[in-house]
Design a protein around this motif. Structure first.
Motif, PDB file in Angstrom:
ATOM      1  N   LEU A   1       0.816  -1.208   0.000  1.00 20.87           N
ATOM      2  CA  LEU A   1       0.000   0.000   0.000  1.00 20.87           C
ATOM      3  C   LEU A   1       0.853   1.262   0.000  1.00 20.87           C
ATOM      4  CD1 LEU A   1      -2.766  -1.058   2.561  1.00 20.87           C
ATOM      5  CD2 LEU A   1      -2.886  -1.081   0.060  1.00 20.87           C
ATOM      6  N   ASP A   2       2.071   1.169   0.533  1.00 21.49           N
ATOM      7  CA  ASP A   2       2.946   2.339   0.588  1.00 21.49           C
ATOM      8  C   ASP A   2       3.898   2.409  -0.604  1.00 21.49           C
ATOM      9  OD1 ASP A   2       4.441   0.137   1.252  1.00 21.49           O
ATOM     10  OD2 ASP A   2       5.578   1.129   2.853  1.00 21.49           O
ATOM     11  N   PHE A   3       3.592   1.691  -1.685  1.00 22.84           N
ATOM     12  CA  PHE A   3       4.495   1.664  -2.834  1.00 22.84           C
ATOM     13  C   PHE A   3       4.698   3.060  -3.408  1.00 22.84           C
ATOM     14  CE2 PHE A   3       5.482   1.379  -7.337  1.00 22.84           C
ATOM     15  CZ  PHE A   3       6.489   0.431  -7.362  1.00 22.84           C
ATOM     16  N   GLU A   4       3.627   3.813  -3.554  1.00 25.74           N
ATOM     17  CA  GLU A   4       3.745   5.151  -4.147  1.00 25.74           C
ATOM     18  C   GLU A   4       4.550   6.085  -3.263  1.00 25.74           C
ATOM     19  OE1 GLU A   4       0.934   8.706  -6.030  1.00 25.74           O
ATOM     20  OE2 GLU A   4       0.026   6.923  -5.133  1.00 25.74           O
ATOM     21  N   SER A   5       4.420   5.964  -1.945  1.00 27.65           N
ATOM     22  CA  SER A   5       5.160   6.853  -1.040  1.00 27.65           C
ATOM     23  C   SER A   5       6.639   6.506  -0.983  1.00 27.65           C
ATOM     24  CB  SER A   5       4.561   6.785   0.368  1.00 27.65           C
ATOM     25  OG  SER A   5       4.665   5.471   0.895  1.00 27.65           O
ATOM     26  N   THR A   6       6.989   5.261  -1.256  1.00 25.42           N
ATOM     27  CA  THR A   6       8.399   4.853  -1.209  1.00 25.42           C
ATOM     28  C   THR A   6       9.068   4.916  -2.581  1.00 25.42           C
ATOM     29  OG1 THR A   6       7.724   2.533  -1.417  1.00 25.42           O
ATOM     30  CG2 THR A   6       8.066   3.394   0.810  1.00 25.42           C
ATOM     31  N   HIS A   7       8.313   4.684  -3.637  1.00 23.08           N
ATOM     32  CA  HIS A   7       8.869   4.708  -4.993  1.00 23.08           C
ATOM     33  C   HIS A   7       8.527   5.997  -5.736  1.00 23.08           C
ATOM     34  CE1 HIS A   7      10.086   0.330  -5.273  1.00 23.08           C
ATOM     35  NE2 HIS A   7       9.385   0.354  -4.154  1.00 23.08           N
TER      36      HIS A   7
END
Length: 323
Positions: free
Chosen positions: A35-41
């Protein structure tokens, strides 16, 4: 002027994926994407890229088939092709790169590629991001180093042979060229500091840039403000040089100023990565200000043409005698 320019550029419009003929690809979310892919990538589905290499290979089949060494078909997209992220998959059993990204050029041209390979060969579809990518390119850095060496050598030649006007050495009666050189050094130090201490913040800015310093985190807002300050001070310096020097002298002076600024960018951006740029910046600011204060700033004014003079006597601009 800085506040007005910042406010006017605060309404920066991020293009949607459907503009300029780009495909809008909306796929169902993969179950194994965090779920945090966009915030980390810092990117997600429907994010737009532009290919910056000659070609980019894509696998037409699913990533599982490539991992298991099954026969796959490869298609290529070319330089300057606009692509959009269609899907993302996380495959933990892939030893090369667990993140696979499906990109599409149009409705009939799409395929999968490792994230690392993708990001090395594309740039976000945004003019600010593309400028950052170009300005950070190693080939450009080498070119700037060569140009700086040539410019500094030319400056030193003029100092000792022709007594030409040069910033920091034989400067004109204007604080703006000195201030511009200081601003470049400070901006380069801040730029490297962000990459050194807050790389994730800079990475997010790279994927989602803005020219409005008030809409960014404090450190990025200060950096963007410094860029606006550079533009304003550069215009003021150009205007003063144009008014005080003849065209040949102004051209030579501006070339020397550009060489000093390029050298400042290279030296301070690299030195800051080794933590010595801060001491160098303080020493440089002190040197630049003291040199300008001790310089000739025209204590007299010609009674005929109004030009500033360093002393009494014949005016070099109009020939009038000033007693």
């Amino acid at each position: 002027m800085l506040i007005v320019a910042s406010v006017l550029h605060g309404c920066y419009h991020q293009r949607t994926p459907s503009q300029d003929g780009q495909p809008t690809v909306i796929s169902e979310a993969s179950d194994n994407v965090p779920l945090d892919f966009e915030s980390t990538h810092h990117y997600s589905r429907n994010y737009n890229f532009v290919v910056k290499t000659d070609s980019l290979p894509l696998i037409h089949q699913q990533p599982d088939e490539a991992i298991n060494n099954l026969p796959t078909d490869t298609l290529y997209i070319k330089r300057n092709d606009h692509i959009v992220v269609a899907d993302i998959r996380i495959l933990s059993n892939d030893r090369i790169d667990s993140v696979w990204v499906q990109v599409a050029r149009d409705q009939s041209t799409f395929g999968w590629i490792h994230e690392k390979q993708l990001l090395q060969n594309v740039v976000p579809d945004d003019p600010i991001s593309q400028f950052i990518s170009t300005f950070s390119d190693m080939h450009l850095l080498i070119f700037l180093i060569i140009i700086s060496v040539i410019a500094i050598s030319y400056i030193l030649h003029n100092i000792f042979k022709k007594n030409a006007y040069v910033v920091h050495f034989n400067d004109i009666d204007s604080i703006y060229p000195t201030l511009l050189a200081i601003c470049v050094a400070a901006a380069a130090t801040l730029y490297s500091s962000i990459q050194l201490f807050a790389p994730d913040t800079w990475r997010h800015f790279y994927y989602h840039p803005s020219l409005n310093p008030f809409s960014l985190p404090l450190i990025l807002g200060i950096f963007v403000s410094s860029v606006w300050a550079l533009l304003i001070v550069a215009l003021a310096a150009f205007d003063d040089v144009k008014n005080q020097l003849s065209i040949p002298e102004a051209t030579m002076y501006l070339c020397g100023l550009a060489g000093i600024c390029a050298a400042n960018y290279i030296i301070f951006s690299i030195a800051t990565l080794y933590y010595i740029g801060y001491v160098m910046l303080a020493a440089y600011v002190l040197f630049a200000i003291r040199t300008w204060v001790k310089g000739n700033h025209g204590k007299y004014v010609c009674g005929n043409c109004g030009h500033k003079l360093n002393g009494k006597g014949i005016c070099p601009y109009c020939g009038a005698m000033n007693d």
